[in-house]
Design a protein around this motif. Structure first.
Motif, PDB file in Angstrom:
ATOM      1  N   TYR A  57      -0.379 -46.380  14.686  1.00  0.00           N
ATOM      2  CA  TYR A  57      -0.424 -45.620  15.934  1.00  0.00           C
ATOM      3  C   TYR A  57       0.982 -45.574  16.513  1.00  0.00           C
ATOM      4  O   TYR A  57       1.633 -46.614  16.661  1.00  0.00           O
ATOM      5  N   LEU A  58       1.453 -44.372  16.838  1.00  0.00           N
ATOM      6  CA  LEU A  58       2.838 -44.245  17.267  1.00  0.00           C
ATOM      7  C   LEU A  58       2.988 -43.349  18.484  1.00  0.00           C
ATOM      8  O   LEU A  58       2.153 -42.475  18.740  1.00  0.00           O
ATOM      9  N   LEU A  61      -1.843 -39.153   5.941  1.00  0.00           N
ATOM     10  CA  LEU A  61      -2.570 -38.299   6.889  1.00  0.00           C
ATOM     11  C   LEU A  61      -2.072 -38.582   8.292  1.00  0.00           C
ATOM     12  O   LEU A  61      -2.089 -39.729   8.747  1.00  0.00           O
ATOM     13  N   LEU A  62      -1.627 -37.529   8.992  1.00  0.00           N
ATOM     14  CA  LEU A  62      -1.145 -37.651  10.358  1.00  0.00           C
ATOM     15  C   LEU A  62      -2.153 -37.014  11.300  1.00  0.00           C
ATOM     16  O   LEU A  62      -2.510 -35.843  11.143  1.00  0.00           O
ATOM     17  N   GLU A  96      -0.550 -33.652  -3.946  1.00  0.00           N
ATOM     18  CA  GLU A  96      -0.627 -35.070  -4.259  1.00  0.00           C
ATOM     19  C   GLU A  96      -1.279 -35.835  -3.114  1.00  0.00           C
ATOM     20  O   GLU A  96      -1.028 -35.564  -1.954  1.00  0.00           O
ATOM     21  N   TRP A  97      -2.126 -36.779  -3.456  1.00  0.00           N
ATOM     22  CA  TRP A  97      -2.835 -37.540  -2.436  1.00  0.00           C
ATOM     23  C   TRP A  97      -2.964 -38.981  -2.886  1.00  0.00           C
ATOM     24  O   TRP A  97      -3.553 -39.279  -3.921  1.00  0.00           O
ATOM     25  N   GLN A  98      -2.395 -39.881  -2.080  1.00  0.00           N
ATOM     26  CA  GLN A  98      -2.475 -41.292  -2.385  1.00  0.00           C
ATOM     27  C   GLN A  98      -3.657 -41.939  -1.680  1.00  0.00           C
ATOM     28  O   GLN A  98      -4.291 -42.852  -2.217  1.00  0.00           O
ATOM     29  N   GLY A  99      -3.936 -41.480  -0.447  1.00  0.00           N
ATOM     30  CA  GLY A  99      -5.072 -42.006   0.287  1.00  0.00           C
ATOM     31  C   GLY A  99      -4.924 -43.451   0.699  1.00  0.00           C
ATOM     32  O   GLY A  99      -5.883 -44.227   0.622  1.00  0.00           O
ATOM     33  N   HIS A 100      -3.711 -43.836   1.157  1.00  0.00           N
ATOM     34  CA  HIS A 100      -3.465 -45.221   1.537  1.00  0.00           C
ATOM     35  C   HIS A 100      -3.309 -45.408   3.046  1.00  0.00           C
ATOM     36  O   HIS A 100      -3.824 -46.373   3.606  1.00  0.00           O
ATOM     37  N   LYS A 101      -2.568 -44.493   3.716  1.00  0.00           N
ATOM     38  CA  LYS A 101      -2.203 -44.728   5.112  1.00  0.00           C
ATOM     39  C   LYS A 101      -2.437 -43.485   5.970  1.00  0.00           C
ATOM     40  O   LYS A 101      -2.236 -42.356   5.524  1.00  0.00           O
ATOM     41  N   LEU A 102      -2.840 -43.730   7.215  1.00  0.00           N
ATOM     42  CA  LEU A 102      -2.896 -42.673   8.219  1.00  0.00           C
ATOM     43  C   LEU A 102      -2.122 -43.133   9.441  1.00  0.00           C
ATOM     44  O   LEU A 102      -1.907 -44.327   9.653  1.00  0.00           O
ATOM     45  N   ALA A 103      -1.697 -42.162  10.242  1.00  0.00           N
ATOM     46  CA  ALA A 103      -1.010 -42.465  11.502  1.00  0.00           C
ATOM     47  C   ALA A 103      -1.500 -41.499  12.564  1.00  0.00           C
ATOM     48  O   ALA A 103      -1.722 -40.313  12.277  1.00  0.00           O
ATOM     49  N   ALA A 104      -1.677 -41.992  13.777  1.00  0.00           N
ATOM     50  CA  ALA A 104      -2.079 -41.160  14.909  1.00  0.00           C
ATOM     51  C   ALA A 104      -0.916 -41.079  15.888  1.00  0.00           C
ATOM     52  O   ALA A 104      -0.396 -42.110  16.329  1.00  0.00           O
ATOM     53  N   ALA A 105      -0.493 -39.858  16.207  1.00  0.00           N
ATOM     54  CA  ALA A 105       0.593 -39.645  17.159  1.00  0.00           C
ATOM     55  C   ALA A 105       0.004 -39.531  18.561  1.00  0.00           C
ATOM     56  O   ALA A 105      -0.814 -38.653  18.839  1.00  0.00           O
ATOM     57  N   LEU A 106       0.426 -40.422  19.460  1.00  0.00           N
ATOM     58  CA  LEU A 106      -0.156 -40.518  20.798  1.00  0.00           C
ATOM     59  C   LEU A 106       0.838 -40.096  21.867  1.00  0.00           C
ATOM     60  O   LEU A 106       2.050 -40.063  21.629  1.00  0.00           O
ATOM     61  N   ASP A 107       0.321 -39.772  23.049  1.00  0.00           N
ATOM     62  CA  ASP A 107       1.162 -39.300  24.148  1.00  0.00           C
ATOM     63  C   ASP A 107       0.661 -39.905  25.455  1.00  0.00           C
ATOM     64  O   ASP A 107       0.080 -39.221  26.289  1.00  0.00           O
ATOM     65  N   PRO A 108       0.841 -41.214  25.653  1.00  0.00           N
ATOM     66  CA  PRO A 108       0.275 -41.868  26.834  1.00  0.00           C
ATOM     67  C   PRO A 108       0.854 -41.389  28.154  1.00  0.00           C
ATOM     68  O   PRO A 108       0.233 -41.565  29.206  1.00  0.00           O
TER      69      PRO A 108
END
Length: 302
Positions: free
Chosen positions: A191-192, A263-264, A148-160
Motif C-alpha cells: 500500500y503506497l 497488479l496496481l 507476461e504474468w507472474q502473479g506474485h505482488k499487488l499494490a494499492a495507490a492511496l490518497d489519504p
C-alpha cells in the motif's frame, strides 16, 4: 470483492488474448463464470452503396458467425478444464459502448480488457476505449498491460489527503480489495501513497521561501500522519506500507518496476469538467507509464 461473474473483452484483431488469459487465471482460483464479449465492426459493411440492405445484413451475419466460431475455439479448452464460459458476439461501432451495454445487462463483478500504450493525441481526443472505460465503467476494470504474468505482488495507490478529489471511502475500498485479492489469489499486498511539496521555484510566499526546508518537513509530516491514520484499522506489516516523495505519475511507475508489482490498484472518479476530460486523471496518466496490470475501482454505490 465478489468474483463470480467476469466479463472479458476479446480483441478480434489480435491472435494473443492476454485479457482472457488473465481472467482465466482468476477464474481458476475463484470458480467464476467467464463471459467472453467480442465486438465486431467493419466500415465496408456499414451502409455500403454496392450492397442492398438484405445482402448487407447477410454479410454482417456471416462475419459475426465466423467471429463466434473463433471465440468458441478460445472458450473450448477453458470449458474442457472445467471452467464455466459463455460467448457473446455483437456488431457495434463503439467498443466501449458495447462493453457498457453488456455490463448493464450482466452486472459482472469485474471487466477484463487488454490495453496498449497510446500517444498523447489519441488520449486528448478520447479515441481509445480504455480511456472511456476508465471514466464510465461502473464496475471494477482490470486493464491487462502485458502478456507476461507472474502473479506474485499487488499494490494499492492511496490518497489519504484527497488531493485528487477522491471520496475518502474509496481509499478504504482499495485497501479492502487489496486484502481480499491477496487472500484469495495468494498475492503479496503493498500500500503506497505519494506526496510532493511545491518545488522551491513555485513558492512565492516570502515566509515559506525563507523556511522552505521547514515547509517541506511539515508537508511530509502531514502526509505521514494521514497515511498512518488511514492504515491504522488494518493489520498491515511495516514492509507493506510505502510513503513516497514525488509526483504519483513518476514515483508509482518507479515503485512498480523496482518492486516487481504485477497488479496496481487505483481509484478513479468520473469527471465532467472540460479541463479534466482533456488532461485525464491520475489513473490515466499512470496507465501510460506503468508496465503492469491496472485495476481501476470506482466509488462504491452502496
Amino acid at each position: 470483492m465478489r468474483l463470480q461473474q467476469l466479463l472479458v473483452v476479446l480483441d478480434p484483431t489480435q491472435e494473443a488474448q492476454p485479457a482472457l488469459n488473465r481472467a482465466a487465471w482468476l477464474a481458476r482460483h475463484s470458480q467464476a463464470h467467464l463471459d467472453l464479449l467480442l465486438c465486431e465492426f467493419t466500415p465496408a459493411l456499414e451502409g455500403a452503396l454496392w450492397l442492398d440492405s438484405t445482402r448487407l445484413e447477410q454479410a454482417r451475419s456471416d462475419l459475426l458467425t465466423q467471429r463466434r466460431a473463433w471465440a468458441e475455439q478460445l472458450a473450448a479448452p477453458l470449458r474442457a478444464e472445467g471452467l464455466d464460459v459463455s460467448v457473446e458476439v455483437r456488431w457495434g461501432k463503439s467498443v466501449q459502448q458495447t462493453v457498457l451495454d453488456r455490463v448493464a445487462e450482466r452486472q459482472p463483478d469485474l471487466v477484463f480488457k487488454a490495453s496498449k500504450n497510446h500517444g498523447l493525441l489519441q488520449r486528448l481526443f478520447l479515441s481509445n476505449s480504455c480511456w472511456q472505460l476508465i471514466r464510465k465503467c461502473p464496475v471494477p476494470l482490470w486493464l491487462v498491460h502485458r502478456a507476461e504474468w507472474q502473479g506474485h505482488k499487488l499494490a494499492a495507490a492511496l490518497d489519504p489527503m484527497h488531493v485528487a478529489d477522491k471520496p475518502a471511502a474509496l481509499d478504504h475500498q482499495l485497501i479492502r480489495t487489496g486484502q481480499e485479492l491477496a487472500t484469495s489469489l495468494g498475492l503479496e499486498a503493498h500500500y503506497l501513497h505519494c506526496y510532493a511539496p511545491l518545488p522551491r521555484t513555485l513558492v512565492f510566499d516570502a515566509e515559506l521561501i525563507a523556511d522552505y526546508e521547514g515547509y517541506a518537513q511539515r508537508c511530509a509530516q502531514q502526509h505521514r500522519q494521514a497515511f498512518e491514520q488511514l492504515l491504522a484499522p488494518y493489520a498491515l506489516q511495516a514492509h507493506q506500507q510505502h510513503l513516497l516523495e514525488g509526483f504519483a505519475e513518476e514515483r508509482i511507475p518507479q515503485f512498480v518496476e523496482q518492486s516487481g508489482i504485477d497488479l496496481l490498484l487505483m481509484g478513479a472518479v468520473s469527471r465532467s469538467h472540460l479541463d479534466r476530460a482533456l488532461l485525464g486523471n491520475t489513473a490515466e496518466r499512470i496507465l501510460e507509464a506503468v508496465h503492469c496490470d491496472l485495476l481501476v475501482l470506482k466509488p462504491s454505490q452502496t
